[in-house]
Scaffold this active site. Structure first.
Site, short mmCIF file in Angstrom:
data_model
loop_
_atom_site.label_atom_id
_atom_site.label_comp_id
_atom_site.label_asym_id
_atom_site.label_seq_id
_atom_site.Cartn_x
_atom_site.Cartn_y
_atom_site.Cartn_z
N SER A 134 4.74 -3.19 8.49
CA SER A 134 4.11 -3.41 7.20
C SER A 134 4.23 -2.10 6.41
O SER A 134 5.30 -1.52 6.33
CB SER A 134 2.65 -3.84 7.40
OG SER A 134 2.04 -4.12 6.16
N TYR A 148 5.39 -7.08 -3.67
CA TYR A 148 5.52 -6.47 -2.34
C TYR A 148 4.17 -6.48 -1.64
O TYR A 148 4.06 -6.85 -0.46
CB TYR A 148 6.04 -5.04 -2.50
CG TYR A 148 6.40 -4.35 -1.20
CD1 TYR A 148 7.44 -4.81 -0.41
CD2 TYR A 148 5.72 -3.21 -0.79
CE1 TYR A 148 7.79 -4.17 0.77
CE2 TYR A 148 6.05 -2.56 0.38
CZ TYR A 148 7.09 -3.04 1.16
OH TYR A 148 7.42 -2.39 2.32
N LYS A 152 2.95 -8.29 1.86
CA LYS A 152 2.46 -7.49 2.98
C LYS A 152 1.00 -7.79 3.31
O LYS A 152 0.61 -7.82 4.48
CB LYS A 152 2.65 -5.99 2.69
CG LYS A 152 4.12 -5.56 2.66
CD LYS A 152 4.81 -5.81 3.99
CE LYS A 152 6.21 -5.22 4.01
NZ LYS A 152 6.89 -5.44 5.31
#
Length: 284
Positions: A134, A148, A152
């Site tokens: 991650s 993004y 994540k």
């Protein structure tokens, strides 16, 4: 102890560095990537200790096929590393629908597909560990990385749930959260036309900080790879592994701020409980 690893996204960055380090120390690696020819040099140097498979993690059927092939070829896989990733560097209105889908398909759905494909094999062999790569951005946020972060934060919630479900099978889960490092990932970021409305604010400030170098890449990618291997070797692998002073600082600040805000609304939270049940003792 010699181990066998399955690693996605091995053409560059952490995936490539980790693969090289594992091979140098004598481990076996099933390395997957979209262009297998990129690893021809490593294959020539390490022979049958490197198994290479063509894989686009956004294709669930291909994921299932390649994971099954790797287990069949290598017999046992001790560690599955979900590393393949993609990001778009743009303010929320700037990114295209296609870019957004690519981020979610790669980082979230792709990671989910790899875990789901690997679990039947890991359960059958009765041991193993999944390492989900991650980022600090899995628990905190920065302007221009909204999609993004969406991927994540999503995959971290998925992995926390999986960790609870697979523990009885002798399988572990670790979410690895590296900070900023010069891996070439930044150069590969997708971008979009800049909107002046966002360029005047935090999104533009972040863009300029990266452009002028004041957004520092403070971590050594080789040290990050070494830390990942060392933690697995130690056998005491946590649910989350923060790597980098920036990760430690930013995630801790985010958690402290969230806890303070959470506690500030305690009375409101408790006030909506059903009157016939009362307030649970642990929250009173």
């Amino acid at each position: 102890m010699t181990r066998t690893w399955f690693v996605t996204g091995t053409s560059s960055g952490f995936g490539r560095i980790l693969t090289e380090r594992l091979l140098e120390r004598g481990d076996r690696v099933a390395a997957t990537l979209r262009r297998p020819e990129v690893l021809d040099g490593l294959r020539a140097a390490h022979g049958d200790r490197l198994w290479v498979g063509r894989l686009d993690v956004t294709d669930p059927e291909q994921v299932r096929h390649v994971v099954a092939e790797a287990f069949a070829a290598l017999g046992t896989i001790d560690v599955v590393v979900n590393n393949a990733g993609y990001a778009v560097f743009a303010a929320v209105e700037e990114a295209t629908d296609e870019q957004i889908r690519q981020v979610i398909d790669t980082n979230l759905f792709g990671s989910i597909s790899v875990v789901r494909a690997a679990l039947p094999h890991l359960r059958e062999q009765g041991h193993g560990r999944i390492l989900q790569i991650s980022t600090a951005g899995g628990q905190t946020t920065y302007p221009n990385f909204a999609y993004y972060h969406a991927s994540k934060w999503g995959v971290e919630g998925f992995c926390e749930t999986v960790a609870l479900e697979i523990e009885p099978f002798g399988i572990g889960m670790t979410i690895v959260e590296p900070g900023a490092a010069p891996t070439g990932f930044g150069a590969a970021l997708a971008t979009a036309p800049i909107m002046p409305e966002y360029d005047a604010g935090p999104a533009g400030d972040t863009r300029r900080a990266i452009a002028d170098g004041s957004f520092e890449l403070v971590n050594d990618p080789e040290k990050i790879a070494r830390a990942i291997v060392d933690v697995v070797d130690a056998g005491k692998v946590p649910l989350r592994l923060p790597l980098g002073p920036d990760t430690y600082r930013d995630v801790r600040a985010s958690l402290v701020a969230r806890l303070a805000e959470h506690d500030a609304h305690r009375e409101t939270a408790l006030a909506v409980a059903r009157d016939d049940l009362g307030v649970p003792a642990e929250t009173a």
